[in-house]
Enzyme design. Structure first.
Site, PDB file in Angstrom:
ATOM      1  N   ASP A   1      85.365  14.610  38.277  1.00  0.00           N
ATOM      2  CA  ASP A   1      85.725  13.749  39.403  1.00  0.00           C
ATOM      3  C   ASP A   1      84.720  12.610  39.376  1.00  0.00           C
ATOM      4  O   ASP A   1      83.516  12.837  39.573  1.00  0.00           O
ATOM      5  CB  ASP A   1      85.629  14.550  40.710  1.00  0.00           C
TER       6      ASP A   1
ATOM      7  N   ASN B   1      89.144   5.321  32.607  1.00  0.00           N
ATOM      8  CA  ASN B   1      90.471   4.927  33.079  1.00  0.00           C
ATOM      9  C   ASN B   1      90.677   5.178  34.579  1.00  0.00           C
ATOM     10  O   ASN B   1      91.337   4.386  35.244  1.00  0.00           O
ATOM     11  CB  ASN B   1      91.535   5.692  32.275  1.00  0.00           C
TER      12      ASN B   1
ATOM     13  N   TYR C   1      90.538  -4.265  45.595  1.00  0.00           N
ATOM     14  CA  TYR C   1      90.861  -3.789  44.241  1.00  0.00           C
ATOM     15  C   TYR C   1      90.510  -4.846  43.190  1.00  0.00           C
ATOM     16  O   TYR C   1      89.738  -4.590  42.266  1.00  0.00           O
ATOM     17  CB  TYR C   1      92.350  -3.418  44.158  1.00  0.00           C
TER      18      TYR C   1
ATOM     19  N   LYS D   1      87.515  -4.862  40.336  1.00  0.00           N
ATOM     20  CA  LYS D   1      87.760  -4.910  38.887  1.00  0.00           C
ATOM     21  C   LYS D   1      87.051  -6.122  38.255  1.00  0.00           C
ATOM     22  O   LYS D   1      86.619  -6.054  37.106  1.00  0.00           O
ATOM     23  CB  LYS D   1      89.271  -4.930  38.605  1.00  0.00           C
TER      24      LYS D   1
ATOM     25  N   THR E   1     103.652   3.156  37.143  1.00  0.00           N
ATOM     26  CA  THR E   1     102.950   4.410  37.457  1.00  0.00           C
ATOM     27  C   THR E   1     102.935   4.582  38.976  1.00  0.00           C
ATOM     28  O   THR E   1     103.313   3.674  39.725  1.00  0.00           O
ATOM     29  CB  THR E   1     101.477   4.389  36.970  1.00  0.00           C
TER      30      THR E   1
HETATM   31  N1  LIG Z   1      99.500   0.745  36.927  1.00  0.00           N
HETATM   32  C1  LIG Z   1      99.180  -0.532  36.739  1.00  0.00           C
HETATM   33  O1  LIG Z   1     100.044  -1.415  36.784  1.00  0.00           O
HETATM   34  C2  LIG Z   1      97.759  -0.914  36.465  1.00  0.00           C
HETATM   35  C3  LIG Z   1      97.497  -2.267  36.179  1.00  0.00           C
HETATM   36  C4  LIG Z   1      96.198  -2.650  35.885  1.00  0.00           C
HETATM   37  C5  LIG Z   1      95.195  -1.706  35.857  1.00  0.00           C
HETATM   38  N2  LIG Z   1      95.465  -0.407  36.147  1.00  0.00           N
HETATM   39  C6  LIG Z   1      94.353   0.552  36.078  1.00  0.00           C
HETATM   40  O2  LIG Z   1      94.707   1.636  35.240  1.00  0.00           O
HETATM   41  C7  LIG Z   1      93.997   2.805  35.641  1.00  0.00           C
HETATM   42  C8  LIG Z   1      94.965   3.952  35.761  1.00  0.00           C
HETATM   43  O3  LIG Z   1      95.941   3.588  36.698  1.00  0.00           O
HETATM   44  P1  LIG Z   1      97.377   4.287  36.757  1.00  0.00           P
HETATM   45  O4  LIG Z   1      98.356   3.222  36.990  1.00  0.00           O
HETATM   46  O5  LIG Z   1      97.557   5.224  35.640  1.00  0.00           O
HETATM   47  O6  LIG Z   1      97.204   5.096  38.121  1.00  0.00           O
HETATM   48  P2  LIG Z   1      97.754   6.517  38.577  1.00  0.00           P
HETATM   49  O7  LIG Z   1      99.064   6.831  37.957  1.00  0.00           O
HETATM   50  O8  LIG Z   1      97.641   6.484  40.070  1.00  0.00           O
HETATM   51  O9  LIG Z   1      96.673   7.527  37.977  1.00  0.00           O
HETATM   52  C9  LIG Z   1      95.353   7.442  38.418  1.00  0.00           C
HETATM   53  C10 LIG Z   1      94.571   8.483  37.661  1.00  0.00           C
HETATM   54  O10 LIG Z   1      93.206   8.365  38.082  1.00  0.00           O
HETATM   55  C11 LIG Z   1      92.794   9.628  38.533  1.00  0.00           C
HETATM   56  N3  LIG Z   1      91.732   9.527  39.533  1.00  0.00           N
HETATM   57  C12 LIG Z   1      91.728   8.854  40.703  1.00  0.00           C
HETATM   58  N4  LIG Z   1      90.564   9.056  41.343  1.00  0.00           N
HETATM   59  C13 LIG Z   1      89.831   9.883  40.543  1.00  0.00           C
HETATM   60  C14 LIG Z   1      88.554  10.460  40.632  1.00  0.00           C
HETATM   61  N5  LIG Z   1      87.778  10.296  41.720  1.00  0.00           N
HETATM   62  N6  LIG Z   1      88.104  11.211  39.612  1.00  0.00           N
HETATM   63  C15 LIG Z   1      88.871  11.424  38.533  1.00  0.00           C
HETATM   64  N7  LIG Z   1      90.106  10.944  38.394  1.00  0.00           N
HETATM   65  C16 LIG Z   1      90.569  10.171  39.387  1.00  0.00           C
HETATM   66  C17 LIG Z   1      94.028  10.306  39.075  1.00  0.00           C
HETATM   67  O11 LIG Z   1      93.829  11.707  39.176  1.00  0.00           O
HETATM   68  P3  LIG Z   1      94.672  12.639  40.216  1.00  0.00           P
HETATM   69  O12 LIG Z   1      95.973  12.959  39.536  1.00  0.00           O
HETATM   70  O13 LIG Z   1      93.783  13.817  40.422  1.00  0.00           O
HETATM   71  O14 LIG Z   1      94.886  11.838  41.458  1.00  0.00           O
HETATM   72  C18 LIG Z   1      95.017   9.898  37.987  1.00  0.00           C
HETATM   73  O15 LIG Z   1      94.869  10.705  36.857  1.00  0.00           O
HETATM   74  C19 LIG Z   1      93.272   2.442  36.946  1.00  0.00           C
HETATM   75  O16 LIG Z   1      91.919   2.148  36.674  1.00  0.00           O
HETATM   76  C20 LIG Z   1      93.992   1.175  37.400  1.00  0.00           C
HETATM   77  O17 LIG Z   1      93.169   0.325  38.165  1.00  0.00           O
HETATM   78  C21 LIG Z   1      96.715   0.009  36.451  1.00  0.00           C
END
Ligand SMILES: NC(=O)c1ccc[n+]([C@@H]2O[C@H](COP(=O)([O-])OP(=O)(O)OC[C@H]3O[C@@H](n4cnc5c(N)ncnc54)[C@H](OP(=O)(O)O)[C@@H]3O)[C@@H](O)[C@H]2O)c1
Length: 251
Positions: A64, A91, A166, A170, A204
């Site tokens: 975590d 990530n 956010y 970043k 996502t």
């Molecule tokens: N989706 C987009 O369009 C997008 C665009 C730009 C950047 N990003 C970046 O990509 C990354 C992943 O995003 P995503 O879209 O895949 O989001 P997501 O589907 O919401 O997944 C987030 C992941 O982070 C984990 N997480 C959150 N808090 C945590 C903690 N305290 N310790 C460990 N794990 C934790 C979650 O675990 P749980 O399952 O336990 O909650 C999940 O595995 C993020 O850094 C986000 O800012 C995403």
């Protein structure tokens, strides 16, 4: 072909899961450590990956990113089992709006978001650094966002954000990446290569599955940074994979 030990935080779902999927199908000789705050969801992700045809060695650890004890224990486990870490993919991240416009809620929202998206990344890197230094070609890849690009915001290439903390967090993560690379270059001769990346707007849970990109396509920039020869991509820089190729994102 040399075998790498690659750890990805928040890899039980979303882009983190896709990073492991894409990399493990491309480079099955590596070991992939799914670092998840819920080990059960990590094990479920492993089954899902195996059902998708992944044959690589997959391991799950509890991590975590906002809990120091789990970071320290995860590093101890990696040290005792693998003796080093080749790639750390930071990530896991969050995006939350303040509950209200009250000053208390604004402060709480910024503190929570910066703790997860900036301080926790530094805590994770700091803890794993001794293991990264044992690698021949250590890399740290920080998953940032297009929202971090102040240039794209200031020039109107991005619409105004709905979640200010956010994007600001970043941008700070990008600044952290630059500072860590500079310190590394000065003090350690640049052994660790740091990168920050924009996966693009991916479908996502993060955005209610409204993103335009398949998260597997969002993972491609990380794949390129991991599979390429050392020195192929400018270190300490901000990268994305768009229109079939790697390109730098303006700060
Ligand atoms: N989706 C987009 O369009 C997008 C665009 C730009 C950047 N990003 C970046 O990509 C990354 C992943 O995003 P995503 O879209 O895949 O989001 P997501 O589907 O919401 O997944 C987030 C992941 O982070 C984990 N997480 C959150 N808090 C945590 C903690 N305290 N310790 C460990 N794990 C934790 C979650 O675990 P749980 O399952 O336990 O909650 C999940 O595995 C993020 O850094 C986000 O800012 C995403």
């Amino acid at each position: 072909m040399s075998s790498k030990i690659i750890l990805t935080t928040g890899s039980n779902r979303g882009i983190g899961f896709s990073i492991v999927q894409a990399l493990s199908l491309r480079s099955p000789q590596n070991t992939y450590i799914l670092a998840c705050r819920s080990p059960t969801s990590g094990q479920e992700a492993v089954k899902e990956l195996q059902n998708l045809g992944v044959k690589a060695n997959l391991d799950v650890i509890e991590l975590d990113i906002i809990n120091d004890e789990t970071i320290i224990n995860a590093a101890k486990y990696v040290e005792s089992k693998y003796g080093r870490l080749d790639v750390l993919v930071n990530n896991a991240g969050i995006a939350q709006r303040p509950k209200s416009d009250s000053l208390h809620d604004i402060r709480e929202n910024f503190a929570t978001t910066f703790n997860a998206n900036v301080s926790s990344i530094l805590a994770t890197i700091t803890t794993f650094l001794p293991l990264l230094r044992k690698s021949q070609s250590p890399r740290v890849i920080n998953v940032s966002s297009g929202r971090a690009s102040i240039t794209r915001s200031a020039t109107g290439k991005l619409p105004p954000t709905a979640v200010v903390s956010y994007g600001v967090s970043k941008s700070a993560l990008n600044a952290l990446t630059v500072e860590l690379q500079r310190a590394e270059d000065v003090n350690e001769g640049g052994k660790v290569e740091y990168f920050t990346i924009n996966p693009g707007h991916c479908k996502t849970a993060f955005n209610g599955f409204k993103g335009a990109k398949d998260p597997l396509d969002g993972a491609e920039v990380v794949v390129q940074l991991v599979v390429s020869e050392r020195g192929m991509w400018k270190k300490g820089a901000f990268w994305e994979f768009e229109e079939g190729g790697m390109r730098e994102v303006p700060w």
